[in-house]
Enzyme design. Structure first.
Site, PDB file in Angstrom:
ATOM      1  N   GLY A 285       0.809  -1.217   0.000  1.00  0.00           N
ATOM      2  CA  GLY A 285       0.000   0.000   0.000  1.00  0.00           C
ATOM      3  C   GLY A 285       0.840   1.263   0.000  1.00  0.00           C
ATOM      4  CG  HIS A 308      -5.321 -10.120   0.492  1.00  0.00           C
ATOM      5  ND1 HIS A 308      -6.471  -9.793  -0.209  1.00  0.00           N
ATOM      6  CD2 HIS A 308      -5.428 -11.442   0.772  1.00  0.00           C
ATOM      7  CE1 HIS A 308      -7.223 -10.876  -0.339  1.00  0.00           C
ATOM      8  NE2 HIS A 308      -6.621 -11.881   0.250  1.00  0.00           N
ATOM      9  CB  ILE A 335       0.763 -13.755  -0.908  1.00  0.00           C
ATOM     10  CG1 ILE A 335       1.734 -13.197  -1.961  1.00  0.00           C
ATOM     11  CG2 ILE A 335      -0.680 -13.410  -1.253  1.00  0.00           C
ATOM     12  CD1 ILE A 335       1.750 -11.692  -2.061  1.00  0.00           C
ATOM     13  CB  ALA A 359       0.824  -0.225   6.875  1.00  0.00           C
ATOM     14  CE  LYS A 405     -11.344  10.056   6.467  1.00  0.00           C
ATOM     15  NZ  LYS A 405     -10.054  10.744   6.352  1.00  0.00           N
ATOM     16  CG  ASN A 442      -7.426  13.110   4.500  1.00  0.00           C
ATOM     17  OD1 ASN A 442      -8.127  12.238   4.033  1.00  0.00           O
ATOM     18  ND2 ASN A 442      -7.868  13.959   5.417  1.00  0.00           N
ATOM     19  CB  SER A 446      -2.522   7.586  -0.003  1.00  0.00           C
ATOM     20  OG  SER A 446      -3.700   8.239   0.396  1.00  0.00           O
ATOM     21  CB  THR A 467     -18.607  16.183  -0.162  1.00  0.00           C
ATOM     22  OG1 THR A 467     -17.560  16.629   0.708  1.00  0.00           O
ATOM     23  CG2 THR A 467     -18.195  14.875  -0.817  1.00  0.00           C
ATOM     24  NE  ARG A 534     -17.694  10.837  -0.249  1.00  0.00           N
ATOM     25  CZ  ARG A 534     -16.471  10.505  -0.635  1.00  0.00           C
ATOM     26  NH1 ARG A 534     -16.305   9.750  -1.702  1.00  0.00           N
ATOM     27  NH2 ARG A 534     -15.417  10.912   0.038  1.00  0.00           N
TER      28      ARG A 534
END
Length: 607
Positions: A285, A308, A335, A359, A405, A442, A446, A467, A534
């Site tokens: 990631g 993954h 994996i 992470a 968040k 943020n 990314s 938004t 949203r």
């Protein structure tokens, strides 16, 4: 003209000039001179040999005279002066006297003709081959040493499409002066007005030491114009020689939104990373891969990249093996799914990591609102599995990546990350492993973040969708987020939630406007459309709840949140029963528990 031809041309030209100077000097002193005398012949030979000798010593024939400046003029002065001095000694030896009048006049004419011949090409080039009509009129912001270097490069490089016509500088002592023939016409606040008056096409910001706040102020003034804005590289890149001052680049949103860099405590990081086994979950990631890049610089013994998605893991594996091929770091990939507890236990058994950076997570707010059970599986169960495996196998330090968040969360994503934080703090209480979490806002660029979305919308011609006009967010760059995570591991005593001082939050609508401007488009042409908030979104994010706030910094720009209540039994209940709960009910339970709304157990009984 070839290199050899050029040297021979200059030797012949200089020989003619040297012989002419001694002749003209003699005629000025003795107008009736008709024949070449022995003293004149000896002086001429001495001047000729001396001039060529010193010209080679001072590399006069190797200089690019189309770029001649003070340095070249000094070299000419030395060559001619030393030549005259040698000739004076020759006269003293042969004639037993020195003709000072002849030598002084010879020195003056010699200097005039040699210097004139060299600077003639530059004058011709700058006067007659200068400034094609199709060049873009350029305003340079910053009349310091960097700005002067930029102007000199642009004036001398006729292959560039930029023509410097003016400087901008807030230093009142420089205003109304000319630098290399280019006037300093005003300060930063006058950029909009002066751009119109001088018909500017391009603006180059030439102050490499600017901090983020100063760059924002200048860019905001440039953004009021229709001119394209570029900047020279940052000071550290210039000092390390990575780039030169004339390698302009477009201003990036990272330049405007990123914070000032927090310097790492290299010694403490070396102590817990160097020559150790490090495992990173979510290694493919945005944050996980950058952690791998940063950690590899500290030369761990082994890097285990666990993820993954096979494509992203393969990509970071190849990148690291190429970047660190000259080191002895053993880079290994695994994996694995965080929900596969047995696989995680097996990985821990095989590699026995000293440090784990966790992470891996589901982070997309709207998607997790629609699939809360997946957020539970990955963010809560996955965290519990990897933390338990780390505890059982005696990992020294476990660092979990969290988010702003997770503070007073209104979304499933934020709630599951807050509950994951509770699990981490719980494991710290029952384990010898040091468990910590790191919260930040943020991350610029990314995957799934707002900036790539805005860029795609701009490329398609707009509109850019926001938004809400009042929505604000904290931002940081991927490298800094990763450095914070690494530093947190070094500071960890166990149980902390580390929080970075993120500076001032950024209005998303202003971010959208900046991106449109940076892309070279007009805001009115692209357009901004407000779509409404949203599910799960908040107008603003927080880094700490009021009861968590700890005023003291443990490290520059890094805070520690105070520990609040942990609801481990309730989290276990969710883990055991989430599959049987309706999505709406599961969503409500997650948000209620993350916000510590009690009595939670009574609500579970009514399910």
């Amino acid at each position: 003209m070839s290199y050899q031809s050029r040297i021979w041309f200059l030797i012949i030209l200089d020989s003619f000039i040297v012989l002419s100077t001694i002749f003209f000097s003699q005629k000025l002193i003795n107008p009736n001179l008709q024949t070449l005398t022995i003293p004149i012949f000896i002086s001429s030979i001495s001047l000729l040999l001396g001039h060529h000798l010193f010209s080679f010593i001072y590399k006069l024939y190797k200089k690019a005279w189309e770029y001649a400046s003070i340095g070249e003029l000094i070299s000419i002065f030395k060559v001619i002066t030393y030549t005259i001095i040698v000739t004076g000694f020759v006269q003293l030896l042969v004639q037993k006297q020195v003709d000072y009048r002849i030598l002084t006049i010879t020195w003056m004419i010699h200097l005039l003709l040699i210097g004139g011949s060299r600077f003639f090409w530059r004058i011709y080039r700058d006067t007659y081959l200068k400034h094609p009509m199709n060049k873009k009129r350029t305003l340079i912001v910053g009349a310091g040493s960097a700005g002067t270097m930029v102007a000199r490069q642009l004036l001398h490089n006729h292959d560039t499409e930029l023509l410097p016509v003016a400087f901008i500088d807030d230093n009142l002592n420089k205003q109304k002066l000319d630098i290399l023939g280019v006037p300093v016409i005003g300060g930063v606040k006058q950029i909009e007005q002066l751009t119109k008056e001088y018909n500017i096409d391009n603006i180059v910001i030439a102050i490499p030491s600017l901090n983020k706040k100063q760059l924002n102020q200048i860019f905001n003034e440039c953004a009021k114009t229709s001119a394209k804005t570029q900047m020279i590289p940052m000071l550290e890149d210039l000092m390390t020689g990575k780039v030169s001052v004339n390698q302009f680049r477009d201003v990036q949103v990272e330049d405007l939104l990123g914070r000032e860099t927090v310097e790492l405590d290299m010694t403490s990081i070396n102590d817990y990373v160097t020559n150790k086994v490090v495992l990173v979950t979510g290694a493919g990631g945005s944050i996980g891969s950058e952690i791998c890049r940063q950690i590899s610089k500290f030369k761990p013994k082994t890097m285990v990249l666990l993820g993954h998605g096979e494509n992203s893991i393969y990509s970071i594996e190849m990148e690291l093996k190429e970047a660190f091929k000259d080191t002895e770091i053993d880079i290994i990939t695994e994996i694995a799914d965080l929900q596969d507890y047995e696989k995680l236990m097996n990985v821990m058994t095989i590699y026995q990591p000293n440090v784990v950076y966790h992470a891996a997570a589901h982070k997309h707010v709207p998607l997790m609102e629609r699939s809360p059970e997946e957020a539970v599986k990955n963010n809560i169960i996955g965290t519990k599995n990897i933390a338990e495996a780390a505890s059982i196998h005696g990992v020294e330090t476990f660092v979990m990546i969290s988010t702003d968040k997770a503070v007073n969360p209104t979304s499933v994503m934020g709630s599951t990350k807050r509950l994951a934080e509770m699990l981490i703090q719980h494991f710290d209480q029952i384990s010898s492993t040091k468990f910590v979490a790191v919260r930040f806002g943020n991350v610029l660029g990314s995957r799934g973040s707002v900036i790539p979305l805005f860029k795609k919308q701009i490329q398609k011609g707009g509109p850019v969708t926001v938004t809400h006009p009042d929505m604000v967010r904290y931002f940081m760059t991927i490298p800094e987020a990763s450095r914070l995570v690494i530093q947190a591991g070094a500071l960890a005593k166990g149980g902390e939630i580390f929080v970075l001082d993120m500076g001032e939050p950024v209005k998303i609508v202003n971010l959208a406007k900046n991106l449109i401007k940076l892309s070279g488009n007009n805001i009115d042409d692209i357009g901004i459309e407000f779509t409404g908030m949203r599910p799960g979104e908040k107008l603003f994010e927080e880094l700490l709840k009021k009861e968590e706030v700890n005023e003291d910094q443990i490290y520059p720009k890094i805070y520690i949140g105070k520990t609040s209540a942990l609801y481990i039994e309730e989290i276990e209940y969710i883990i055991n029963n989430f599959r049987s709960l309706e999505r709406d009910h599961l969503r409500k339970i997650l948000v209620d528990l993350a916000n510590e709304r009690v009595p939670f157990q009574e609500k579970l009984v009514s399910v």
